[in-house]
Design a protein around this motif. Structure first.
Motif, PDB file in Angstrom:
ATOM      1  N   ALA A  58     -74.154  46.022  51.728  1.00 16.99           N
ATOM      2  CA  ALA A  58     -73.718  46.887  53.040  1.00 16.99           C
ATOM      3  C   ALA A  58     -74.022  46.294  54.191  1.00 16.99           C
ATOM      4  O   ALA A  58     -73.347  46.076  54.978  1.00 16.99           O
ATOM      5  CB  ALA A  58     -74.218  48.360  52.746  1.00 16.99           C
ATOM      6  N   SER A  98     -71.752  43.357  55.025  1.00 15.03           N
ATOM      7  CA  SER A  98     -70.330  43.669  55.555  1.00 15.03           C
ATOM      8  C   SER A  98     -70.193  43.575  57.160  1.00 15.03           C
ATOM      9  O   SER A  98     -69.047  43.729  57.666  1.00 15.03           O
ATOM     10  CB  SER A  98     -69.968  45.164  55.052  1.00 15.03           C
ATOM     11  OG  SER A  98     -70.835  46.156  55.703  1.00 15.03           O
ATOM     12  N   ALA A 142     -69.490  41.117  52.786  1.00 17.53           N
ATOM     13  CA  ALA A 142     -69.711  41.707  51.596  1.00 17.53           C
ATOM     14  C   ALA A 142     -68.751  41.310  50.506  1.00 17.53           C
ATOM     15  O   ALA A 142     -69.219  41.686  49.132  1.00 17.53           O
ATOM     16  CB  ALA A 142     -69.072  43.387  51.997  1.00 17.53           C
TER      17      ALA A 142
END
Length: 620
Positions: free
Chosen positions: A126, A129, A141
């Protein structure tokens, strides 16, 4: 009631089998596709750069994305096939009940690690990302998601394996003990906070040793020890550990590992190794000790093609072992010599150990490839001398002497295969291609060889090669990743500085450092195998060697050969048992003759350590 439980367990096992088969098939297809795409992508990059003069600026990023997914898929396949590296010297001879319990623990404890790491892997993905890959202009990601997906798949495979396990009581005991141990460690965390650097011995020596000797896969022993150390003794979040795991598994130079393994299996399937063996046999095979010389020479040559010891031995043994037995060689002698040649050729490029040390310690791949040839030759000459000395009064018989015409015919058949090792070395040493890129040249060469000379590589054979390649590569890369994480944790604790200080103040200076280094890598190599030992120790010890004015290539050659002795030395060396299995020999039969070969190999290491020119004489 018991009947109902048996029926329920049978239904659950059947469902688990179906789920497992579906996941396994998807993984095989996905990993095989990634491997093929990586080969074509790297080949396209080589062509674009050197033929058309227009490098593909996005190819490195795409290759990096595909590589991390290939690595985790391979690790999942290895987990499903129980092919992650583990030491079974102690668990194998145990009673059936104990062995069954330890086999269950070899599933449950990895699942504990996966459970602890899964949330952190998701958090890491995460966080990535928010990063944008500059050339492809996509989120990071896409790459980092491989870690949580891979860890989750391995956890699912572990759960399905436990569901269908026949010994339900062993499963309950293993799960219960693991939970109790984890809770007990959590309760002891205030105590650990007071122990300071003694925690390093508790977690990285005690925990790892207990796990390794119990038969737990080595990668998960590293991972569990590192997670436990960070969680119980430091405030460091586990997401940082995921970054180190990612870095360790996906270093660009490590992409050469699956590609060279693939090349090695292709070489085996196309008959390259067999033709090399036949040529050497036509030259010296008529002597009563001739096939032993053929074995030494063939392993030296084939190691220059495959880079994988398992592939080397599997390619050579079927072509030589039956004929050596027919001529009167004992099973023990054959297996011992085969093991010794495996240790002898550890430095022959493109050895995976050379690639691993280049990645872990930043040593030039080209320099390592150049420096590895002569030490391997010295070891081979010593082995040939020892074979001659042992065979003086042997009752073994020789074979038929080949005519000059027949030898030339076999040379003509073997020549295309003999060219490949020199093509690989020259391309890297001369800077034409990197170690990763040159593997694609070798693969293309092997495919052309198969088409022209009838290697007999069918689609089904190719499918099996894909599975074997991705499983072995995944096991290696995952262990490198966890070893990198463990080495990072050791470095952050200040252990690196303490180790450097201890070594620099050893009485005797460089000589003592050499002796201790050789001893350490022989011992560690027998327990942890080669690549994890290198990934763990090379970044710590190479700077110390430099501080003592020891050339890094020279030091690399000696520790790799020392590690090879440990890997192939009974009673702990895993390579020794692998060799016995491939050659169809009982391990006990080869232990006595192996002692003499180990002594010769140790003499070779001492000579190479004492004469730096053997490793550095041909460096630019």
């Amino acid at each position: 009631m018991a009947h109902t439980l048996r029926v329920s367990h049978s239904e659950a096992s059947s469902t688990a089998d179906k789920c497992e088969n579906v996941l396994e098939a998807l993984l095989y297809v996905g990993a095989g596709t990634l491997l093929v795409v990586e080969v074509f992508l790297l080949a396209a990059g080589v062509l674009a750069r050197y033929v058309f003069g227009k490098p593909l600026v996005w190819s490195d990023e795409l290759s990096s994305i595909l590589f991390i997914w290939l690595a985790v898929f391979g690790a999942c396949i290895a987990f499903r096939r129980k092919e992650h590296m583990r030491m079974t010297s102690f668990s194998a001879p145990a009673g059936e009940r104990t062995r069954s319990f330890l086999d269950v623990m070899a599933i449950v404890l990895p699942m504990v690690f996966l459970s602890l790491a899964l949330q952190s892997a998701y958090d890491y993905a995460a966080a990535q990302s928010f990063m944008t890959m500059p050339a492809l202009e996509i989120s990071g990601a896409w790459r980092a998601a491989a870690l949580p997906v891979g860890l989750l798949l391995m956890w699912v495979f572990g759960l399905l394996e436990l569901i269908r396990h026949q010994h339900f009581v062993s499963v309950c005991w293993a799960v219960g003990l693991s939970v109790a141990a984890a809770y007990g460690l959590y309760l002891c965390s205030p105590l650990f906070a007071e122990l300071g650097k003694w925690n390093l011995a508790i977690f990285f020596v005690g925990f790892v040793s207990a796990g390794v000797f119990s038969g737990i896969p080595i990668a998960f022993c590293f991972g569990l020890a590192t997670v436990a150390y960070l969680q119980l003794t430091t405030p460091v979040p586990l997401m940082v550990l995921m970054g180190r795991l990612d870095e360790g598994m996906s270093h660009q130079i490590l992409l050469a590992i699956p590609l060279f393994i693939f090349l090695g299996f292709l070489m085996e399937a196309t008959g390259m190794a067999r033709r090399i063996v036949e040529f050497f046999a036509s030259v010296v095979g008529h002597r009563k000790d001739g096939l032993s010389y053929v074995l030494v020479g063939a392993m030296y040559t084939v190691s220059g093609i495959s880079g994988s010891k398992s592939a080397d031995i599997a390619a050579i043994a079927p072509a030589l072992v039956p004929e050596m037995r027919r001529r009167g060689e004992s099973d023990g002698e054959v297996a011992a010599l085969l093991s010794a040649t495996g240790a002898q050729t550890e430095t022959i490029p493109p050895s995976l150990a050379l690639i691993a040390i280049s990645s872990a310690a930043g040593v030039s791949t080209s320099a390592l490839f150049t420096g590895g040839m002569l030490p391997g030759a010295v070891m081979g000459i010593l082995l040939c001398w020892y074979v001659w000395w042992r065979k003086r009064g042997s009752e073994a018989t020789g074979g038929r002497r080949s005519s000059f015409r027949e030898a030339m015919r076999k040379l003509a058949m073997a020549l295309p295969a003999l060219i490949l090792p020199f093509l690989i070395k020259s391309a890297v040493v001369e800077g034409v291609a990197t170690a990763t890129e040159v593997s694609t040249i070798g693969i293309a060469y092997a495919i052309v060889y198969s088409v022209m000379f009838g290697g007999g590589v069918t689609w089904s054979t190719l499918g099996r090669i894909f599975v074997r390649t991705t499983s072995l590569a995944g096991a290696i890369l995952f262990i490198v990743g966890t070893a990198t994480s463990m080495a990072w944790a050791l470095a952050q604790s200040g252990f690196s500085q303490d180790l450097a200080s201890a070594f620099l103040h050893l009485p005797g200076g460089a000589i003592t450092f050499w002796i201790v280094s050789i001893a350490v890598f022989v011992v560690i190599g027998s327990v942890l195998e080669g690549i994890p030992a290198i990934a763990l120790l090379a970044p710590l010890l190479l700077p110390i060697a430099k501080g003592l004015s020891i050339n890094e290539v020279h030091y690399s050659m000696v520790i790799i050969l020392s590690m090879g002795i440990g890997y192939f030395a009974p009673p702990f060396g895993i390579g020794y048992y692998t060799t016995c299995a491939i050659s169809g020999v009982e391990p006990n039969a080869a232990m006595r003759p192996m002692l003499g070969f180990i002594a010769v190999l140790a003499l070779g290491v001492a000579i190479i350590a004492a004469v730096p020119w053997l490793s550095t004489g041909f460096l630019h």
